[in-house]
Write a protein that holds these residues in place. Structure first.
Motif, PDB file in Angstrom:
ATOM      1  N   GLU A 310      15.812  22.894  -9.453  1.00 17.67           N
ATOM      2  CA  GLU A 310      16.227  21.775 -10.197  1.00 17.67           C
ATOM      3  C   GLU A 310      15.400  21.026 -11.148  1.00 17.67           C
ATOM      4  O   GLU A 310      15.778  20.573 -12.146  1.00 17.67           O
ATOM      5  CB  GLU A 310      16.827  20.694  -9.233  1.00 17.67           C
ATOM      6  N   LEU A 345      23.584  25.187 -14.176  1.00 15.49           N
ATOM      7  CA  LEU A 345      24.822  24.281 -15.156  1.00 15.49           C
ATOM      8  C   LEU A 345      24.702  22.731 -15.072  1.00 15.49           C
ATOM      9  O   LEU A 345      24.721  22.352 -16.007  1.00 15.49           O
ATOM     10  CB  LEU A 345      25.952  24.938 -14.842  1.00 15.49           C
ATOM     11  N   PRO A 346      24.958  22.338 -13.690  1.00 10.64           N
ATOM     12  CA  PRO A 346      25.261  20.821 -13.815  1.00 10.64           C
ATOM     13  C   PRO A 346      24.101  20.029 -13.948  1.00 10.64           C
ATOM     14  O   PRO A 346      24.194  18.931 -14.875  1.00 10.64           O
ATOM     15  CB  PRO A 346      25.515  20.674 -12.327  1.00 10.64           C
ATOM     16  N   ARG A 349      23.374  20.253 -18.064  1.00 12.93           N
ATOM     17  CA  ARG A 349      24.749  19.470 -18.562  1.00 12.93           C
ATOM     18  C   ARG A 349      24.175  17.850 -18.722  1.00 12.93           C
ATOM     19  O   ARG A 349      24.376  17.251 -19.588  1.00 12.93           O
ATOM     20  CB  ARG A 349      26.157  19.764 -17.868  1.00 12.93           C
ATOM     21  N   THR A 350      23.854  17.445 -17.342  1.00 13.57           N
ATOM     22  CA  THR A 350      23.609  15.915 -17.240  1.00 13.57           C
ATOM     23  C   THR A 350      22.270  15.577 -18.191  1.00 13.57           C
ATOM     24  O   THR A 350      22.509  14.628 -18.937  1.00 13.57           O
ATOM     25  CB  THR A 350      23.292  15.633 -15.817  1.00 13.57           C
ATOM     26  N   ASP A 360      29.099  20.234 -24.891  1.00 17.54           N
ATOM     27  CA  ASP A 360      29.656  20.864 -23.702  1.00 17.54           C
ATOM     28  C   ASP A 360      28.588  22.187 -23.491  1.00 17.54           C
ATOM     29  O   ASP A 360      28.055  22.751 -24.429  1.00 17.54           O
ATOM     30  CB  ASP A 360      31.066  21.588 -24.263  1.00 17.54           C
ATOM     31  N   GLU A 362      28.333  25.514 -20.911  1.00 18.37           N
ATOM     32  CA  GLU A 362      28.975  26.316 -20.191  1.00 18.37           C
ATOM     33  C   GLU A 362      27.993  27.591 -19.798  1.00 18.37           C
ATOM     34  O   GLU A 362      26.934  27.774 -20.755  1.00 18.37           O
ATOM     35  CB  GLU A 362      30.296  26.791 -20.856  1.00 18.37           C
TER      36      GLU A 362
END
Length: 393
Positions: A310, A345-346, A349-350, A360, A362
């Motif tokens: 992370e 990914l998450p 994105r954040t 966006d 992906e």
């Protein structure tokens, strides 16, 4: 159509007298795959006599062949055509840092042969070892060629380096290291392109960026790289360096002098694992051996591993935000061994959206095949210029 109607090696093979409508029909079959005359005629707004004449021209050259029949909506059957063996084939090679991937395909991307070779060691720069592997894989694939495949029109090779035309920068790119052991065959066109640029091409044609005119493909693994597609065009830059985010100077902090290329050193998997080993708690047992093991343990609930992943994802998010601030692509596609992890990914994105403009993010849907599929598309584009006797733009 049988091979007896096709050109043999050494024979003149010209399409100089093909009509514009025949060329349009051929391009349609290359782009969209098998179709009937009515289907192509409707798509291209060509009359039945024009379609008949166009197919006849292409059949005489072996550029199209009948492969069956399709049932029409009114119960009638129509002949189904596809690109013929006379149009030939391409060979696409991803000369990567860890693997050499190779595909032989028709101009409408039907796979004829493929092979993958894992390099004994990872290489951050184009060198003789990669060249030797390319030469060996090319020779092995050439030995598998069948006469029914038609002539080899183009060889495309994706390189882990900048790619430029003749000029002062050429030596600095290391692209000519490819030719220390690999000798391109005489005859077929040779197409060279940066590997991450190729992955961006593939994403636009086959992947999650399909149909998008503006996006960035960011590869994260042993190395960093970015392929930029803006207004539907691949952006290369004056020195072939557009998207070379691994060359970013780093760090910016009191008491530190930014060093060129240090961003790639810091975010690459080698330095990631060095940080993991240094900070790994003794009570957690031996640290993971490599990045693959780290991500596997994180996915299976290992707390220290997940913490490191992370943290790395947050760093990647900051990098993505920097890219977004410069080119505002609207979409960023993450690729590479680390970039395609579902854990990344998450967080990316954040962080990216918190630090920059809306974007966006992906994950690539093409995985490790993105680069070889992209260079195959570029090789087919060049082969079309040969087959249809046109000059590349």
């Amino acid at each position: 159509m049988g091979f007896s109607h096709l050109s043999r090696p050494g024979e003149s093979f010209s399409a100089a007298e093909l009509t514009p409508s025949a060329k349009a029909v051929f391009r349609s079959l290359v782009a969209s795959g098998p179709a009937t005359r009515p289907q192509i005629g409707e798509q291209l707004a060509l009359s039945r006599p024009t379609m008949s004449a166009s197919i006849g021209e292409l059949e005489r050259l072996g550029y199209v062949e009948k492969v069956g029949e399709s049932q029409g909506s009114l119960g009638r059957k129509a002949a189904l055509y596809r690109v013929g063996a006379g149009a030939g084939r391409v060979m696409a090679i991803d000369a990567g840092s860890t693997h050499v991937r190779l595909r032989v395909a028709t101009l409408d991307h039907r796979l004829l042969h493929s092979r993958t070779y894992r390099l004994p060691a990872s290489h951050r720069l184009m060198n003789e070892e990669i060249s030797r592997a390319v030469a060996e894989e090319f020779a092995a694939a050439a030995g598998e060629a069948e006469t029914g495949w038609g002539p080899l029109r183009a060889v495309g090779i994706a390189l882990p380096s900048r790619v430029v035309a003749d000029g002062a920068e050429r030596a600095a790119t290391r692209q000519d290291e490819l030719f220390t052991h690999f000798a391109p065959p005489a005859g077929p066109e040779l197409v060279l392109e940066n590997n991450v640029n190729c992955a961006a091409v593939a994403e636009r044609v086959y992947g999650v960026a399909k149909g998008r005119d503006d996006f960035a493909y960011i590869q994260i693994g042993l190395k960093l790289g970015m392929g930029l597609m803006l207004s539907g065009r691949l952006i290369r830059g004056r020195n072939g360096a557009a998207g070379e985010i691994g060359h970013l100077a780093y760090p910016f902090a009191p008491g530190h002098t930014p060093v060129a290329g240090e961003a790639e050193t810091y975010l690459g998997t080698e330095m990631l694992m060095r940080r993991v080993r240094q900070a790994w708690p003794e009570k957690a047992g031996p640290p993971p051996e490599d990045a693959g093991a780290l991500f596997h343990r994180a996915e299976n609930g290992d707390a220290p591993a997940r913490e490191h992943v992370e943290r790395h994802a947050a760093d990647i998010g900051a990098l993505v935000a920097s890219c977004v601030a410069i080119v505002d692509p609207g979409l960023v596609v993450l690729g590479g061994g680390v970039g395609t992890s579902p854990l990344i990914l998450p967080v990316v994105r954040t962080v990216a959206n918190a630090l920059s403009y809306p974007v966006d993010v992906e994950t690539s849907s093409l995985g490790p095949d993105a680069t070889v599929l992209g260079i195959e598309k570029l090789a087919v584009d060049r082969a079309l210029d040969v087959v249809l006797v046109q000059t590349s733009p």
